[in-house]
Design an enzyme around this catalytic site. Structure first.
Site, mmCIF file in Angstrom:
data_model
loop_
_atom_site.group_PDB
_atom_site.id
_atom_site.type_symbol
_atom_site.label_atom_id
_atom_site.label_comp_id
_atom_site.label_asym_id
_atom_site.label_seq_id
_atom_site.Cartn_x
_atom_site.Cartn_y
_atom_site.Cartn_z
ATOM 1 N N ASN A 40 13.547 4.337 4.607
ATOM 2 C CA ASN A 40 12.644 3.213 5.234
ATOM 3 C C ASN A 40 11.294 3.923 6.021
ATOM 4 O OD1 ASN A 40 11.730 0.526 6.120
ATOM 5 N ND2 ASN A 40 12.718 1.012 8.394
ATOM 6 N N GLU A 87 1.189 6.797 7.122
ATOM 7 C CA GLU A 87 2.179 6.484 6.218
ATOM 8 C C GLU A 87 2.137 7.148 4.712
ATOM 9 O OE1 GLU A 87 3.974 2.367 8.246
ATOM 10 O OE2 GLU A 87 2.532 2.187 6.987
ATOM 11 N N ASP A 126 16.434 -0.514 12.998
ATOM 12 C CA ASP A 126 15.584 0.658 12.502
ATOM 13 C C ASP A 126 16.312 2.036 12.922
ATOM 14 O OD1 ASP A 126 13.816 -0.655 10.998
ATOM 15 O OD2 ASP A 126 12.787 -1.401 12.782
ATOM 16 N N SER A 177 0.654 -1.351 0.046
ATOM 17 C CA SER A 177 -0.051 -0.187 -0.226
ATOM 18 C C SER A 177 0.648 1.209 0.039
ATOM 19 C CB SER A 177 -1.049 -0.019 1.094
ATOM 20 O OG SER A 177 -0.231 0.147 2.399
ATOM 21 N N ASP A 185 21.224 3.252 7.884
ATOM 22 C CA ASP A 185 22.456 3.298 7.897
ATOM 23 C C ASP A 185 22.785 1.729 8.381
ATOM 24 O OD1 ASP A 185 21.966 2.995 10.853
ATOM 25 O OD2 ASP A 185 22.566 4.800 11.639
ATOM 26 N N HIS A 188 8.630 3.446 8.768
ATOM 27 C CA HIS A 188 8.495 2.362 10.141
ATOM 28 C C HIS A 188 7.342 2.899 10.971
ATOM 29 C CE1 HIS A 188 9.610 -0.516 13.234
ATOM 30 N NE2 HIS A 188 9.426 0.463 14.056
ATOM 31 N N MET A 193 10.757 -6.913 4.472
ATOM 32 C CA MET A 193 10.814 -7.504 5.856
ATOM 33 C C MET A 193 12.074 -8.066 5.856
ATOM 34 S SD MET A 193 8.148 -6.355 7.242
ATOM 35 C CE MET A 193 8.483 -7.205 8.890
ATOM 36 N N ARG A 194 12.969 -8.115 5.057
ATOM 37 C CA ARG A 194 14.384 -8.713 4.859
ATOM 38 C C ARG A 194 15.361 -7.575 5.571
ATOM 39 N NH1 ARG A 194 16.165 -13.354 2.409
ATOM 40 N NH2 ARG A 194 14.000 -13.800 2.111
HETATM 41 C C1 GRF Z 1 4.096 -0.528 6.604
HETATM 42 O O1 GRF Z 1 3.408 -0.507 8.041
HETATM 43 C C2 GRF Z 1 5.349 -0.187 7.050
HETATM 44 O O2 GRF Z 1 5.502 0.827 8.176
HETATM 45 C C3 GRF Z 1 6.155 -1.422 7.569
HETATM 46 O O3 GRF Z 1 5.676 -2.381 6.811
HETATM 47 C C4 GRF Z 1 4.135 -2.048 6.343
HETATM 48 C C5 GRF Z 1 4.082 -2.118 5.121
HETATM 49 O O4 GRF Z 1 2.740 -2.140 4.396
HETATM 50 N N1 GRF Z 1 7.493 -1.462 7.607
HETATM 51 P P1 GRF Z 1 2.357 -2.231 2.935
HETATM 52 O O5 GRF Z 1 2.969 -3.367 2.325
HETATM 53 O O6 GRF Z 1 2.950 -0.832 2.302
HETATM 54 O O7 GRF Z 1 0.959 -2.061 2.869
#
Ligand code: GRF
Length: 193
Positions: free
Chosen positions: A92, A162, A133, A12, A126, A94, A75-76
């Site tokens: 990133n 976000e 994070d 998203s 970094d 978060h 997620m890696r």
């Molecule tokens: C988001 O909440 C982001 O902050 C985290 O992973 C999620 C990704 O959501 N790192 P999407 O795949 O962009 O919907």
């Protein structure tokens, strides 16, 4: 500036970048073949690659001449070598107010802890990203949490933030509107929305 986006899931945030006319998403890499974000990329006519291999990822990003790499739900954990290769050019998003609640379960951790305020952080990556994070903070936005809130609806509200904050940070970076001074990021006034 050409932007490469790394994803693992729904995408998203990738969609929010694609939908921003001022942002040029040049390519997408997913470490998971089932990631919903791949469909979003293909619908937008953006070339994507499925790989969990860092060298392949780096070569693909280089081929697309990206000036910025955005981790949008990737997620890696990236190696220090990869981070150095794109030094200062990885961003990133978060779902917490860092340095509180780093890691993969940030929203649940924060709700369980009983915080009354949480939020979203967009930061540069970094070498410390490997564990925590870490990295200079570009933008943050806070949001209230009530007693009745649960991780699911907090996540939903954080997503809305976000989808505004990440494109804004990417636009700032692309326009040369941010300057890193040690751990701190100066956002040049003329670039503030
Ligand atoms: C988001 O909440 C982001 O902050 C985290 O992973 C999620 C990704 O959501 N790192 P999407 O795949 O962009 O919907």
């Amino acid at each position: 500036m050409r932007v490469g986006v790394l994803i693992s899931g729904t995408g998203s945030n990738l969609q929010a970048l694609i939908d921003d006319d001022a942002i040029d998403v040049a390519c997408v890499v997913s470490d998971r073949a089932q990631a919903g974000g791949l469909e979003r990329a293909s619908r937008a006519g953006i070339e994507s690659l499925v790989t969990a291999d860092e060298a392949e990822t780096a070569a693909f990003l280089d081929r697309h001449e990206v000036g910025l790499v955005v981790l949008a739900g990737y997620m890696r954990i990236l190696s220090a070598e990869f981070v150095r290769r794109f030094s200062g050019r990885i961003m990133n998003v978060h779902p917490s107010l860092l340095p509180a609640f780093p890691g993969a379960h940030a929203v649940a951790d924060a709700v369980e802890h009983g915080v009354r305020v949480t939020g979203v952080t967009v930061h540069l990556v970094d070498d410390g990203h490997v564990a925590a994070d870490s990295g200079p903070i570009v933008l943050q936005e806070a949001m209230a949490v009530s007693y009745d809130d649960r991780a699911e609806n907090v996540t939903e509200r954080l997503h809305e933030i976000e989808h505004r904050l990440l494109p804004r940070a990417v636009r700032l970076f692309s326009a040369g509107g941010i300057e890193v001074v040690g751990r701190r990021v100066r956002v040049r006034d003329e670039h503030l929305a």
